[in-house]
Write an enzyme that holds these catalytic residues in place. Sequence first.
Site, PDB file in Angstrom:
ATOM      1  N   HIS A 196      -4.113  59.915  89.003  1.00 25.67           N
ATOM      2  CA  HIS A 196      -4.524  61.090  89.937  1.00 25.67           C
ATOM      3  C   HIS A 196      -5.165  62.094  89.172  1.00 25.67           C
ATOM      4  O   HIS A 196      -6.169  62.566  89.470  1.00 25.67           O
ATOM      5  CB  HIS A 196      -3.804  61.527  91.048  1.00 25.67           C
ATOM      6  N   ASP A 214      -7.601  66.359  96.029  1.00 26.79           N
ATOM      7  CA  ASP A 214      -7.796  64.661  96.173  1.00 26.79           C
ATOM      8  C   ASP A 214      -7.136  64.159  97.559  1.00 26.79           C
ATOM      9  O   ASP A 214      -6.509  64.856  98.549  1.00 26.79           O
ATOM     10  CB  ASP A 214      -7.223  64.188  94.881  1.00 26.79           C
ATOM     11  N   GLN A 222      -5.667  53.247  76.283  1.00 22.32           N
ATOM     12  CA  GLN A 222      -6.495  52.225  77.100  1.00 22.32           C
ATOM     13  C   GLN A 222      -8.035  52.595  76.975  1.00 22.32           C
ATOM     14  O   GLN A 222      -8.649  51.565  76.615  1.00 22.32           O
ATOM     15  CB  GLN A 222      -5.889  52.328  78.540  1.00 22.32           C
ATOM     16  N   HIS A 229      -4.491  45.484  87.200  1.00 22.34           N
ATOM     17  CA  HIS A 229      -4.152  45.524  88.521  1.00 22.34           C
ATOM     18  C   HIS A 229      -5.113  46.133  89.295  1.00 22.34           C
ATOM     19  O   HIS A 229      -5.014  46.491  90.397  1.00 22.34           O
ATOM     20  CB  HIS A 229      -2.802  46.304  88.532  1.00 22.34           C
ATOM     21  N   ASN A 271      -9.171  53.680  88.091  1.00 22.05           N
ATOM     22  CA  ASN A 271      -9.448  54.286  86.628  1.00 22.05           C
ATOM     23  C   ASN A 271      -9.816  53.113  85.832  1.00 22.05           C
ATOM     24  O   ASN A 271     -10.577  53.218  85.033  1.00 22.05           O
ATOM     25  CB  ASN A 271      -8.532  55.211  86.272  1.00 22.05           C
ATOM     26  N   SER A 272      -8.934  52.150  85.975  1.00 22.87           N
ATOM     27  CA  SER A 272      -8.958  51.178  85.047  1.00 22.87           C
ATOM     28  C   SER A 272     -10.006  50.460  85.286  1.00 22.87           C
ATOM     29  O   SER A 272     -10.859  50.087  84.165  1.00 22.87           O
ATOM     30  CB  SER A 272      -7.585  50.074  85.189  1.00 22.87           C
ATOM     31  N   ALA A 316      -1.326  49.544  96.622  1.00 22.28           N
ATOM     32  CA  ALA A 316      -2.206  50.459  96.979  1.00 22.28           C
ATOM     33  C   ALA A 316      -3.587  50.003  97.564  1.00 22.28           C
ATOM     34  O   ALA A 316      -3.772  48.886  98.061  1.00 22.28           O
ATOM     35  CB  ALA A 316      -2.579  51.612  96.095  1.00 22.28           C
TER      36      ALA A 316
END
Length: 482
Positions: A18, A115, A350, A365, A369-370, A388
């Site tokens: 977040h 958010d 990452q 997953h 963001n990934s 989620a």
Amino acid sequence: MQTLKPHAALLASPGMGHLIPVVELGKRLTAHYGFYVTIFVVASDSSIEESPIFGSASALDRLKIVLLPPVDISGLIDSTASVVTQLVMMMHEALPSLRAAISTMRARPTALVVDLFGTEALAVAEKFNMLKYVFIASTARFLAATIHLPTIDGQTEHEHRIMKKPLEIPGLEPVRFEDTLDLFRNQTDKSLYAEYTRIGREIPTADGILVNTWQDLEPSTMHALEDDKFLGRVTKAPVYPVGPLVRPVGPNSKSEVMNWLDMQPVESVIYVSFGSGGTLSAEQTAELAWGLELSQQRFVWVVHPPMDDDASGNFFNGSNGQDGTPNYLPEGFYTRTHDRGVVVPMWAPQTEILAHESVGGFVSHCGWNSTLESIVNGVPMVAWPLYAEQGMNAAMLVEKLGMAVRPRTRAAGRAVGREEIAEMVNSVMKSKGNGMRTRAKELQRNATGVVRKGGSSHNSLTQVARECEVKLYSLSAKALGA
Ligand code: UDP
């Protein structure tokens, strides 16, 4: 004469996933529009201040990160409550400190951006006569599902949750049960559905909704959100696709894993990570190890010790094997794979890894963001959702965007077997011919263009910046009695 510049306060809920996009939004508001930005961070303790994200952003002129007094909800909530219920409770408990912090600011912010879990704070913005925005650090599709929730009746909820019928959302493809949100899957945390429904009701009360997506990525969903025949009548506020907002690659770090990547051939390594909190069962962790071995591909794997509710949960308390392999991985795994794989415990750089030319695939997953980090680097994926809204993201990556494969067997609730894992890894790594890599590269080009001057996301954020400037001028004019 110095031009007046708006001051935006941003509120980030707990968790790296977040905080990262909120910080990127703040950076863009200062860098492109000259805004002053204060980011209020909610966390359970002050260890977050050690994070490099804190340091690098705070070093920017005009951008300040403020950790609100850590909130302790341990006495207020059932220990079995879901992560989301805990987040919601923490955000609720942080409201008085946010209110106090804003009221004591010498220059009152022009706008408050919250958010997903901070929508209760929109009332604070209202009280201080600030513009109020919600920033969805996920997809337009997730936004659509969330604002649609309050309009769902008991019958529809029952049909989706219990009878596992697809959920119809006006103007969108129905959401299959196996891809659905946790709030429909979780049978124990009763408050989860109610909290999301409240959030879904609060989002449209904002002056605008910013989403970490872009027009070309989700054109039909953007249309459904705007058109009164579909969701437009519930959305009410304008929706601004302002993404992709992703953390840039940091200064060249000389870590072991980056040095190892430097020595591998171009696009030859698959990166495996299930995000900041994603954890597999002991059985699944072992199958993944066997699957990577079977695939014969080079890999970097960020491993979290497994967790499940059976006796094998004790696995990772034991000692390591002779070659250092932790005992939750197959015996001798390190010895057999040391020439083509690197295992990184818990956390890896990452963004740097995905940007490295040796990396050619990502087992993820599908945290948003990934996913964005994979897209901006043109890396095809094995989309392996865990919780989620990740199932919805995976479906989009496979079926709409054509840049990923996903496990077939996960839907059945079983561990994904080693053969299937090897097959998926190989299909991504050898995807020159099958189009996934080409699609990922096309999306990469598109994603890079939309945030440049004149691009659709740049234009969207410019509109938001203009609204803030207009508000600031009208407030200053009032203050001067004009
Ligand atoms: N991340 C990282 N190293 C790791 C795991 C995660 O840098 O070992 C970063 C990742 O680059 C991303 C964020 O943490 O920016 C994770 O956010 P995402 O939405 O993908 O998933 P979440 O962790 O929130 O489930």
